[in-house]
Design a protein around this motif. Structure first.
Motif, PDB file in Angstrom:
ATOM      1  N   ASN A 274      35.038  41.860  27.491  1.00  0.00           N
ATOM      2  CA  ASN A 274      34.887  42.527  26.624  1.00  0.00           C
ATOM      3  C   ASN A 274      36.178  43.985  26.759  1.00  0.00           C
ATOM      4  O   ASN A 274      35.030  44.914  27.188  1.00  0.00           O
ATOM      5  N   SER A 275      37.348  44.191  27.131  1.00  0.00           N
ATOM      6  CA  SER A 275      37.872  45.513  28.249  1.00  0.00           C
ATOM      7  C   SER A 275      38.147  46.367  26.641  1.00  0.00           C
ATOM      8  O   SER A 275      37.687  47.362  27.413  1.00  0.00           O
ATOM      9  N   GLY A 276      37.254  45.907  25.240  1.00  0.00           N
ATOM     10  CA  GLY A 276      37.917  47.395  24.407  1.00  0.00           C
ATOM     11  C   GLY A 276      38.335  47.815  24.030  1.00  0.00           C
ATOM     12  O   GLY A 276      38.367  48.586  23.620  1.00  0.00           O
ATOM     13  N   VAL A 352      51.209  42.988  31.725  1.00  0.00           N
ATOM     14  CA  VAL A 352      50.617  42.131  30.765  1.00  0.00           C
ATOM     15  C   VAL A 352      48.922  42.705  30.930  1.00  0.00           C
ATOM     16  O   VAL A 352      48.456  42.492  30.335  1.00  0.00           O
ATOM     17  N   SER A 353      48.542  43.234  32.411  1.00  0.00           N
ATOM     18  CA  SER A 353      47.222  44.114  32.599  1.00  0.00           C
ATOM     19  C   SER A 353      46.942  44.966  31.977  1.00  0.00           C
ATOM     20  O   SER A 353      47.967  45.628  31.173  1.00  0.00           O
ATOM     21  N   HIS A 354      46.360  45.458  32.112  1.00  0.00           N
ATOM     22  CA  HIS A 354      45.832  47.065  31.571  1.00  0.00           C
ATOM     23  C   HIS A 354      44.813  47.353  32.803  1.00  0.00           C
ATOM     24  O   HIS A 354      43.766  46.523  33.437  1.00  0.00           O
ATOM     25  N   LYS A 355      44.914  48.642  33.015  1.00  0.00           N
ATOM     26  CA  LYS A 355      43.739  49.924  33.856  1.00  0.00           C
ATOM     27  C   LYS A 355      41.883  49.083  33.607  1.00  0.00           C
ATOM     28  O   LYS A 355      41.693  48.693  34.547  1.00  0.00           O
ATOM     29  N   ARG A 356      41.698  49.294  32.300  1.00  0.00           N
ATOM     30  CA  ARG A 356      40.612  48.240  31.790  1.00  0.00           C
ATOM     31  C   ARG A 356      39.774  46.980  32.267  1.00  0.00           C
ATOM     32  O   ARG A 356      39.135  46.112  33.067  1.00  0.00           O
ATOM     33  N   LEU A 357      41.156  46.043  32.317  1.00  0.00           N
ATOM     34  CA  LEU A 357      40.721  44.339  33.195  1.00  0.00           C
ATOM     35  C   LEU A 357      40.873  44.382  34.735  1.00  0.00           C
ATOM     36  O   LEU A 357      40.446  44.472  35.236  1.00  0.00           O
ATOM     37  N   GLU A 358      42.019  45.550  34.999  1.00  0.00           N
ATOM     38  CA  GLU A 358      41.954  46.098  36.514  1.00  0.00           C
ATOM     39  C   GLU A 358      40.664  46.290  36.633  1.00  0.00           C
ATOM     40  O   GLU A 358      39.617  45.688  37.644  1.00  0.00           O
ATOM     41  N   GLY A 380      42.088  42.784  25.129  1.00  0.00           N
ATOM     42  CA  GLY A 380      41.030  41.814  24.882  1.00  0.00           C
ATOM     43  C   GLY A 380      40.534  41.463  26.080  1.00  0.00           C
ATOM     44  O   GLY A 380      39.436  42.780  26.310  1.00  0.00           O
ATOM     45  N   PHE A 381      40.286  40.430  26.426  1.00  0.00           N
ATOM     46  CA  PHE A 381      39.068  39.986  27.103  1.00  0.00           C
ATOM     47  C   PHE A 381      39.850  39.480  28.733  1.00  0.00           C
ATOM     48  O   PHE A 381      41.506  39.646  28.607  1.00  0.00           O
ATOM     49  N   ALA A 382      38.845  39.464  29.586  1.00  0.00           N
ATOM     50  CA  ALA A 382      39.107  38.732  30.770  1.00  0.00           C
ATOM     51  C   ALA A 382      37.627  37.618  30.657  1.00  0.00           C
ATOM     52  O   ALA A 382      36.917  37.895  30.009  1.00  0.00           O
ATOM     53  N   PHE A 383      37.819  36.592  31.636  1.00  0.00           N
ATOM     54  CA  PHE A 383      36.664  35.811  32.157  1.00  0.00           C
ATOM     55  C   PHE A 383      36.695  35.960  33.741  1.00  0.00           C
ATOM     56  O   PHE A 383      37.602  36.064  34.264  1.00  0.00           O
ATOM     57  N   ALA A 384      35.456  35.787  34.023  1.00  0.00           N
ATOM     58  CA  ALA A 384      35.590  35.434  35.399  1.00  0.00           C
ATOM     59  C   ALA A 384      34.858  33.942  35.308  1.00  0.00           C
ATOM     60  O   ALA A 384      33.150  33.286  34.370  1.00  0.00           O
ATOM     61  N   LEU A 385      34.978  33.275  36.251  1.00  0.00           N
ATOM     62  CA  LEU A 385      33.939  32.576  36.544  1.00  0.00           C
ATOM     63  C   LEU A 385      32.510  32.289  37.192  1.00  0.00           C
ATOM     64  O   LEU A 385      32.887  32.748  38.437  1.00  0.00           O
ATOM     65  N   VAL A 386      31.917  31.672  37.521  1.00  0.00           N
ATOM     66  CA  VAL A 386      30.275  31.044  37.943  1.00  0.00           C
ATOM     67  C   VAL A 386      30.666  30.481  38.658  1.00  0.00           C
ATOM     68  O   VAL A 386      29.958  28.865  37.776  1.00  0.00           O
ATOM     69  N   SER A 387      30.422  30.451  39.655  1.00  0.00           N
ATOM     70  CA  SER A 387      30.764  29.089  40.988  1.00  0.00           C
ATOM     71  C   SER A 387      28.957  28.820  40.177  1.00  0.00           C
ATOM     72  O   SER A 387      27.973  30.220  40.038  1.00  0.00           O
ATOM     73  N   PRO A 388      28.018  27.854  40.705  1.00  0.00           N
ATOM     74  CA  PRO A 388      27.089  27.666  40.754  1.00  0.00           C
ATOM     75  C   PRO A 388      26.490  27.806  41.833  1.00  0.00           C
ATOM     76  O   PRO A 388      25.408  27.945  42.150  1.00  0.00           O
ATOM     77  N   SER A 389      27.050  28.250  42.706  1.00  0.00           N
ATOM     78  CA  SER A 389      26.503  28.746  43.969  1.00  0.00           C
ATOM     79  C   SER A 389      26.794  30.501  44.093  1.00  0.00           C
ATOM     80  O   SER A 389      25.796  30.976  44.880  1.00  0.00           O
TER      81      SER A 389
END
Length: 426
Positions: A274-276, A352-358, A380-389
């Protein structure tokens, strides 16, 4: 027996296709493991109240049962000449604006203050009154309690999850009351003046069939219209069916479908961050439209690139599913990470990004995680993919680093199940 059960529905994120789907490009949405929960309980003894308890907005309201019953049994506005066609399967035949106005006046009489609580009450009454009006069941007072894991109003489908839970609960209540009235078997449960609607009634339900979900989704869409005016229907579809929903898909050989449900796509572990920063989706949509008007050919190129990225992402998910079924170790995650990076850069090029998203994307990159904004952007939100590695200690450290930078992170699963039922009889 008194009826007592729970339903839950997921939230959603956009994996690929933000903004470009509004220009007929392909996109992907996914249900997430953060959910909304509704508990329904019929009163054991004679009781004069229906109670709605909305825990996340501190909204407890008791309603006189007789006044609610009178509202249910009173005539409702339908579109012209549709009386003989209306039933539980056709909520679109309700005259939506007139019906909402009736509900608004009913709620205002109770002195419910305007804002989220008033709108939520209107949404609940939309399914309570609308669905019960067209059926022949005998109702008694009940309590509904709703809570959610989702951040309200942040683009992760909180209102749609609420709508799906509400519609699913009323649908299940109707079939249980119909079973008490008619017994087990196939029966028409429509009120006598409406089009017959047959339902197979049982003492033991384990969930919702595809037809059940179609009914739930239709009513949930109507509730979303109360919330948002002109929703696309994507959020309620994802929250109803779960897993993965493809947007604007057509392979040329079949009829075009706005949304296409993909079953059993592999679960993806993601960090939802959550970027807040609060943002207004309509402002960001307008911002992209303005840029498009200025440089249509250039922006067309960006949108077409997003379309290609979404298609590749879908192919990789299907490939991952096939490899997992064969028990193979997959390198698909590396390719997914590349597409996530590309999509974020394309969205950034649309401003459409934002300083906090970056900051989120950069923080994740330092840990070897690949992140992008999700939804309209601007916050709003960002997500990060968590690879099994990725080692668990790296994930933990990243969450801590993000927290120290002022970001709240949830470790969740995308491509989760849709609306589900948990039955209890007391």
């Amino acid at each position: 027996d008194n009826i007592n059960f729970s339903v839950s529905a997921p939230g959603k994120i956009i994996l690929m296709g933000e903004h470009s789907v509004l220009y007929s490009k392909k996109g992907i949405a996914a249900a997430i493991s953060k959910r909304t929960y509704l508990h329904f309980k019929e009163h054991k003894q004679a009781h004069e109240q229906i109670t709605f308890n909305l825990k996340n907005i501190n909204g407890v309201n008791e309603w006189d049962f007789k006044s609610v019953y009178d509202l249910i049994t009173s005539h409702k506005p339908l579109v012209v000449d549709s009386l003989k066609e209306f039933n539980l399967f056709t909520p679109e035949l309700l005259n939506h604006d007139e019906f909402v106005n009736i509900l608004r006046q009913f709620v205002i009489k109770k002195n419910v203050e305007s804002g989220p609580k008033q709108k939520s009450m209107m949404c609940l009454f939309y399914v309570v009154v609308g669905m019960l009006w067209c059926t022949d069941v005998n109702i008694t007072p009940f309590d509904i309690e709703i809570s959610t894991d989702l951040t309200i109003g942040a683009g992760t489908g909180s209102s749609a999850s609420f709508a799906v839970c509400s519609a699913a609960a009323m649908y299940h209540y109707i079939r249980l009351k119909a079973m008490q009235k008619h017994g087990v078997g196939e029966f028409n449960i429509s009120y006598e003046m409406f089009k017959p609607f047959n339902v197979t009634l049982s003492q033991h339900y384990c969930g919702f069939t595809s037809q059940d979900k179609e009914i739930i989704n239709k009513w949930a869409y109507c509730v979303e219209k109360v919330m948002h005016g002109t929703p696309s229907g994507l959020d309620n579809t994802v929250c109803t069916y779960g897993n993965t929903v493809l947007i604007n898909m057509s392979d040329g050989s079949e009829e075009f479908r706005k949304f296409q449900m993909m079953d059993a796509m592999p679960p993806l572990r993601v960090l939802l961050i959550n970027s807040g920063i609060e943002r207004c989706s309509s402002d960001l949509i307008a911002k992209v439209a303005d840029v498009y008007k200025l440089c249509p050919e250039a922006i067309d190129g960006v949108l077409q690139a997003m379309d290609t990225v979404a298609l590749q992402f879908i192919k990789l998910l299907k490939e991952m599913k096939e490899q997992e079924e064969r028990g193979e170790i997959t390198n698909v995650y590396t390719k997914l990470e590349v597409l996530i990076d590309i999509q974020h850069c394309l969205l950034k090029s649309l401003s459409v990004s934002h300083k906090r998203l970056e900051e989120i994307v950069e923080c994740c990159a330092r840990a070897g995680l690949h992140a992008k904004l999700t939804g309209a952007g601007g916050g709003g939100f960002a997500f990060a993919l968590v690879s099994p590695s990725i080692p668990e200690d790296v994930v933990d450290k990243t969450i801590t680093t993000l927290y120290n930078a002022g970001f709240i992170t949830d470790d969740i699963v995308a491509n989760s199940e849709g609306v589900v039922l948990d039955i209890k009889f007391i």
